[in-house]
Design a protein around this motif. Structure first.
Motif, PDB file in Angstrom:
ATOM      1  N   LEU A  88      -5.615   3.112  10.699  1.00 26.17           N
ATOM      2  CA  LEU A  88      -4.642   3.899  10.645  1.00 26.17           C
ATOM      3  C   LEU A  88      -3.853   3.267   9.571  1.00 26.17           C
ATOM      4  CD1 LEU A  88      -4.141   2.851  14.094  1.00 26.17           C
ATOM      5  CD2 LEU A  88      -4.239   4.449  13.799  1.00 26.17           C
ATOM      6  N   THR A  89      -2.691   3.942   9.263  1.00 23.92           N
ATOM      7  CA  THR A  89      -1.976   4.263   8.312  1.00 23.92           C
ATOM      8  C   THR A  89      -1.052   2.802   8.750  1.00 23.92           C
ATOM      9  OG1 THR A  89      -1.578   6.288   8.500  1.00 23.92           O
ATOM     10  CG2 THR A  89      -0.287   5.157   7.285  1.00 23.92           C
ATOM     11  N   PRO A  90      -0.500   2.766   7.842  1.00 18.64           N
ATOM     12  CA  PRO A  90       0.068   0.641   8.293  1.00 18.64           C
ATOM     13  C   PRO A  90       1.537   1.349   8.977  1.00 18.64           C
ATOM     14  CG  PRO A  90      -1.350   1.070   5.890  1.00 18.64           C
ATOM     15  CD  PRO A  90      -1.209   2.414   6.295  1.00 18.64           C
ATOM     16  N   PRO A  91       2.527   1.128   9.116  1.00 21.33           N
ATOM     17  CA  PRO A  91       2.443  -0.233  10.051  1.00 21.33           C
ATOM     18  C   PRO A  91       1.820  -0.503  11.003  1.00 21.33           C
ATOM     19  CG  PRO A  91       4.932   1.154   9.890  1.00 21.33           C
ATOM     20  CD  PRO A  91       3.836   1.271   9.820  1.00 21.33           C
ATOM     21  N   ARG A  92       1.043   0.814  11.974  1.00 19.07           N
ATOM     22  CA  ARG A  92       0.772   0.685  12.903  1.00 19.07           C
ATOM     23  C   ARG A  92      -0.977   0.383  12.699  1.00 19.07           C
ATOM     24  NH1 ARG A  92       2.995   6.068  13.058  1.00 19.07           N
ATOM     25  NH2 ARG A  92       4.646   6.452  14.947  1.00 19.07           N
ATOM     26  N   LEU A  93      -1.216   0.054  11.531  1.00 15.79           N
ATOM     27  CA  LEU A  93      -2.638  -0.266  11.559  1.00 15.79           C
ATOM     28  C   LEU A  93      -2.388  -1.956  11.259  1.00 15.79           C
ATOM     29  CD1 LEU A  93      -5.359  -0.706  10.881  1.00 15.79           C
ATOM     30  CD2 LEU A  93      -4.928  -0.623   8.402  1.00 15.79           C
ATOM     31  N   ALA A 117       8.777   4.805   2.247  1.00 16.28           N
ATOM     32  CA  ALA A 117       7.855   4.731   2.141  1.00 16.28           C
ATOM     33  C   ALA A 117       7.225   4.944   3.420  1.00 16.28           C
ATOM     34  CB  ALA A 117       7.013   4.350   1.226  1.00 16.28           C
ATOM     35  N   GLY A 118       7.228   4.042   4.259  1.00 15.77           N
ATOM     36  CA  GLY A 118       6.826   4.077   5.560  1.00 15.77           C
ATOM     37  C   GLY A 118       5.243   2.744   5.892  1.00 15.77           C
ATOM     38  N   ASN A 122       5.060  -2.349   1.233  1.00 17.83           N
ATOM     39  CA  ASN A 122       5.752  -2.409  -0.084  1.00 17.83           C
ATOM     40  C   ASN A 122       6.045  -3.609  -0.446  1.00 17.83           C
ATOM     41  OD1 ASN A 122       6.257   0.178   0.185  1.00 17.83           O
ATOM     42  ND2 ASN A 122       7.910   0.083   1.699  1.00 17.83           N
ATOM     43  N   CYS A 123       6.173  -4.723   0.799  1.00 17.05           N
ATOM     44  CA  CYS A 123       6.229  -6.429   0.067  1.00 17.05           C
ATOM     45  C   CYS A 123       4.871  -6.785   0.259  1.00 17.05           C
ATOM     46  CB  CYS A 123       7.574  -6.759   1.211  1.00 17.05           C
ATOM     47  SG  CYS A 123       8.348  -5.990   1.151  1.00 17.05           S
ATOM     48  N   ALA A 133       1.252 -19.069  -5.061  1.00 17.42           N
ATOM     49  CA  ALA A 133       1.874 -20.320  -4.519  1.00 17.42           C
ATOM     50  C   ALA A 133       2.345 -20.417  -2.884  1.00 17.42           C
ATOM     51  CB  ALA A 133       2.975 -21.063  -5.784  1.00 17.42           C
ATOM     52  N   ALA A 134       3.103 -19.159  -2.794  1.00 16.19           N
ATOM     53  CA  ALA A 134       3.484 -18.284  -1.685  1.00 16.19           C
ATOM     54  C   ALA A 134       2.957 -17.296  -1.250  1.00 16.19           C
ATOM     55  CB  ALA A 134       5.362 -17.726  -2.023  1.00 16.19           C
ATOM     56  N   GLY A 135       1.440 -17.901  -1.354  1.00 21.65           N
ATOM     57  CA  GLY A 135       1.141 -16.177  -0.505  1.00 21.65           C
ATOM     58  C   GLY A 135       0.206 -16.153   0.491  1.00 21.65           C
ATOM     59  N   PHE A 136       1.015 -17.311   1.161  1.00 19.58           N
ATOM     60  CA  PHE A 136       0.285 -16.603   3.170  1.00 19.58           C
ATOM     61  C   PHE A 136       0.648 -16.445   3.379  1.00 19.58           C
ATOM     62  CE2 PHE A 136       4.209 -19.374   2.578  1.00 19.58           C
ATOM     63  CZ  PHE A 136       4.916 -19.305   3.417  1.00 19.58           C
ATOM     64  N   ILE A 137       1.642 -15.087   2.127  1.00 15.21           N
ATOM     65  CA  ILE A 137       2.732 -14.132   3.485  1.00 15.21           C
ATOM     66  C   ILE A 137       1.802 -12.892   2.918  1.00 15.21           C
ATOM     67  CG2 ILE A 137       4.714 -14.872   4.424  1.00 15.21           C
ATOM     68  CD1 ILE A 137       6.087 -13.826   1.443  1.00 15.21           C
ATOM     69  N   PHE A 138       1.585 -13.049   2.095  1.00 19.79           N
ATOM     70  CA  PHE A 138       0.539 -12.178   0.671  1.00 19.79           C
ATOM     71  C   PHE A 138       1.448 -10.966   0.277  1.00 19.79           C
ATOM     72  CE2 PHE A 138      -3.120 -13.417   2.621  1.00 19.79           C
ATOM     73  CZ  PHE A 138      -3.618 -13.670   3.696  1.00 19.79           C
ATOM     74  N   SER A 139       2.675 -11.329  -0.418  1.00 20.17           N
ATOM     75  CA  SER A 139       3.739 -10.603  -1.112  1.00 20.17           C
ATOM     76  C   SER A 139       3.315 -10.573  -2.618  1.00 20.17           C
ATOM     77  CB  SER A 139       5.376 -11.661  -1.318  1.00 20.17           C
ATOM     78  OG  SER A 139       4.248 -12.749  -1.967  1.00 20.17           O
ATOM     79  N   ARG A 140       4.059  -9.884  -3.142  1.00 20.92           N
ATOM     80  CA  ARG A 140       3.467  -9.324  -5.003  1.00 20.92           C
ATOM     81  C   ARG A 140       3.153 -10.583  -6.246  1.00 20.92           C
ATOM     82  NH1 ARG A 140       5.477  -3.735  -5.483  1.00 20.92           N
ATOM     83  NH2 ARG A 140       6.046  -3.032  -3.510  1.00 20.92           N
TER      84      ARG A 140
END
Length: 140
Positions: A88-93, A117-118, A122-123, A133-140
Motif C-alpha cells: 500500500l502507499t504510505p501513510p495507509r501502509l 508529498a503524502g 517525509n520525516c 541516538a534518537a532513532g527510535f522514531i526512525f527520523s532522518r
C-alpha cells in the motif's frame, strides 16, 4: 505457464529485475523442493531478500519490528504498482499498524501533515532501522 498471477505481477513496475534478466524465479525459489513454505530457497523470506538488499540487514540500534519478522509485511515480491514494491502507499501502509495519535488520521485532508508529498516517510525516512541516538522514531 503455471504461475500466471505472479507473471502478470512483474509487469506492474516500470523496472523489474526478473524481467530485465538480473534474476530468475530460482533466485528465490527451489522448484525441486525445500522445507520452507512456497519452495523458498533460503531459510526464511528475509534471508532471501537480504541476500540482495544487504543495506537493509543492519544491525540497527533501533529496529522496526516488522523488518525482522518478514519483508512481506510491507512488500510484495512479485511486483507492485507502488514505489519499492510496497503493498500500500504510505501513510495507509503505516496506519495498518500505527495509530494516528499525534498525526492526522485521514491522509490528504486539509491541514494534514501528510499533504506535502503524502507520506510518513517525509520525516520517518530510515524505516528499516536506525543507529541514530534518537532513532527510535526512525527520523532522518
Amino acid at each position: 505457464a503455471c504461475h500466471l498471477l505472479q507473471r502478470a505481477s512483474q509487469f506492474r513496475n516500470a523496472r523489474m529485475p526478473l524481467r530485465e534478466g538480473h534474476m530468475s524465479c530460482t533466485s528465490c525459489h527451489n522448484p525441486h523442493g525445500t522445507v520452507t513454505e512456497k519452495l523458498i530457497a533460503h531459510v526464511s523470506v528475509n534471508d532471501g531478500c537480504l541476500s540482495c538488499h544487504a543495506d537493509k540487514r543492519g544491525p540497527f540500534l533501533w529496529e522496526h519490528p516488522p523488518v525482522s519478522e518478514s519483508c512481506l509485511s510491507c512488500h510484495t515480491p512479485h511486483g507492485s504498482t507502488r514505489r519499492a514494491m510496497l503493498k500500500l502507499t504510505p501513510p495507509r501502509l503505516c496506519q495498518q499498524c500505527h495509530a494516528a495519535t499525534g498525526h492526522p488520521s485521514l491522509p490528504q485532508s486539509p491541514g494534514s501533515s501528510f499533504v506535502a508529498a503524502g507520506s510518513c516517510l517525509n520525516c520517518h525516512a530510515n524505516i528499516h532501522g536506525s543507529n541514530h541516538a534518537a532513532g527510535f522514531i526512525f527520523s532522518r
